[in-house]
Design a protein around this motif. Sequence first.
Motif, PDB file in Angstrom:
ATOM      1  N   MET A   1       0.818  -1.185   0.000  1.00  0.00           N
ATOM      2  CA  MET A   1       0.000   0.000   0.000  1.00  0.00           C
ATOM      3  C   MET A   1       0.872   1.263   0.000  1.00  0.00           C
ATOM      4  N   THR A   2       1.923   1.207   0.821  1.00  0.00           N
ATOM      5  CA  THR A   2       2.831   2.354   0.885  1.00  0.00           C
ATOM      6  C   THR A   2       3.478   2.609  -0.470  1.00  0.00           C
ATOM      7  N   ALA A   3       3.861   1.527  -1.154  1.00  0.00           N
ATOM      8  CA  ALA A   3       4.500   1.680  -2.465  1.00  0.00           C
ATOM      9  C   ALA A   3       3.541   2.325  -3.466  1.00  0.00           C
ATOM     10  N   VAL A   4       2.287   1.936  -3.436  1.00  0.00           N
ATOM     11  CA  VAL A   4       1.288   2.506  -4.350  1.00  0.00           C
ATOM     12  C   VAL A   4       1.130   4.002  -4.072  1.00  0.00           C
ATOM     13  N   ILE A   5       1.056   4.364  -2.807  1.00  0.00           N
ATOM     14  CA  ILE A   5       0.928   5.789  -2.441  1.00  0.00           C
ATOM     15  C   ILE A   5       2.160   6.564  -2.895  1.00  0.00           C
TER      16      ILE A   5
ATOM     17  N   TRP B   1       8.761   1.543  -9.529  1.00  0.00           N
ATOM     18  CA  TRP B   1       8.162   0.581  -8.596  1.00  0.00           C
ATOM     19  C   TRP B   1       9.185   0.023  -7.610  1.00  0.00           C
ATOM     20  N   PRO B   2      10.394  -0.382  -8.056  1.00  0.00           N
ATOM     21  CA  PRO B   2      11.373  -0.881  -7.074  1.00  0.00           C
ATOM     22  C   PRO B   2      11.728   0.169  -6.005  1.00  0.00           C
ATOM     23  N   GLN B   3      11.843   1.437  -6.410  1.00  0.00           N
ATOM     24  CA  GLN B   3      12.123   2.483  -5.424  1.00  0.00           C
ATOM     25  C   GLN B   3      10.967   2.632  -4.439  1.00  0.00           C
ATOM     26  N   SER B   4       9.753   2.582  -4.941  1.00  0.00           N
ATOM     27  CA  SER B   4       8.578   2.700  -4.075  1.00  0.00           C
ATOM     28  C   SER B   4       8.485   1.521  -3.112  1.00  0.00           C
ATOM     29  N   PHE B   5       8.748   0.307  -3.607  1.00  0.00           N
ATOM     30  CA  PHE B   5       8.721  -0.862  -2.740  1.00  0.00           C
ATOM     31  C   PHE B   5       9.855  -0.826  -1.715  1.00  0.00           C
ATOM     32  N   MET B   6      11.015  -0.312  -2.108  1.00  0.00           N
ATOM     33  CA  MET B   6      12.124  -0.197  -1.165  1.00  0.00           C
ATOM     34  C   MET B   6      11.750   0.765  -0.032  1.00  0.00           C
ATOM     35  N   PHE B   7      11.127   1.874  -0.364  1.00  0.00           N
ATOM     36  CA  PHE B   7      10.671   2.809   0.664  1.00  0.00           C
ATOM     37  C   PHE B   7       9.637   2.137   1.572  1.00  0.00           C
TER      38      PHE B   7
ATOM     39  N   ILE C   1      11.318   0.011   4.066  1.00  0.00           N
ATOM     40  CA  ILE C   1      11.971   0.795   5.125  1.00  0.00           C
ATOM     41  C   ILE C   1      10.972   1.203   6.196  1.00  0.00           C
ATOM     42  N   VAL C   2       9.823   1.690   5.803  1.00  0.00           N
ATOM     43  CA  VAL C   2       8.853   2.205   6.776  1.00  0.00           C
ATOM     44  C   VAL C   2       7.922   1.115   7.311  1.00  0.00           C
ATOM     45  N   ALA C   3       8.042  -0.114   6.814  1.00  0.00           N
ATOM     46  CA  ALA C   3       7.147  -1.189   7.249  1.00  0.00           C
ATOM     47  C   ALA C   3       7.442  -1.670   8.666  1.00  0.00           C
ATOM     48  N   ALA C   4       8.681  -1.595   9.088  1.00  0.00           N
ATOM     49  CA  ALA C   4       9.039  -2.084  10.422  1.00  0.00           C
ATOM     50  C   ALA C   4       8.330  -1.239  11.485  1.00  0.00           C
ATOM     51  N   THR C   5       7.699  -1.929  12.420  1.00  0.00           N
ATOM     52  CA  THR C   5       6.909  -1.244  13.435  1.00  0.00           C
ATOM     53  C   THR C   5       7.646  -1.196  14.766  1.00  0.00           C
ATOM     54  N   ASP C   6       7.236  -0.293  15.611  1.00  0.00           N
ATOM     55  CA  ASP C   6       7.809  -0.161  16.948  1.00  0.00           C
ATOM     56  C   ASP C   6       6.658  -0.243  17.950  1.00  0.00           C
TER      57      ASP C   6
END
Length: 148
Positions: A1-5, A16-22, A25-30
């Motif tokens: 979802m983040t990659a699509v946004i 697309w690879p840059q969007s998926f890489m981002f 990065i932000v997928a890990a939760t705390d």
Amino acid sequence: MTAVIMKYVFPYGWSWPQSFMFGAIVAATDPVAAVSLLKQVHASEELTTVIDGEPLVDDGIAAVLYAIFLKSVQGSSESASGYTKLAFQLSAGGPAVGMAFALCLSAWLKLAGGNLFADLGMTLVAAYGSFHVADWAVPTSWQQSPWG
């Protein structure tokens, strides 16, 4: 979802690879805030432990996905089977090195006989040693070597 946004909403013009890489990065939760809240409302210890341990899996998966998408962004011409092999290598290599170090450390701690300084020193050596061995033996799998 983040990659699509990132691909369609933000004006960066990312591939697309840059969007998926981002997204990786932000997928890990705390879970710090969630665990704190669970303790305040006196939730069960089992639920708190599950939520507190959940980032161990999330962070490892995010690190593997980041490495795969980074390789893609850097222009690698890997096939799908090449990326699958890389994912397996990264997912299994670091934990395997960590487990080997953990077994050696466990044997050492039994032999040390409870010497606090020896135990502490060997624990530190095992943690940093697993990091460096995993980075050497399975490049970029160091993220997961302390899991062992």
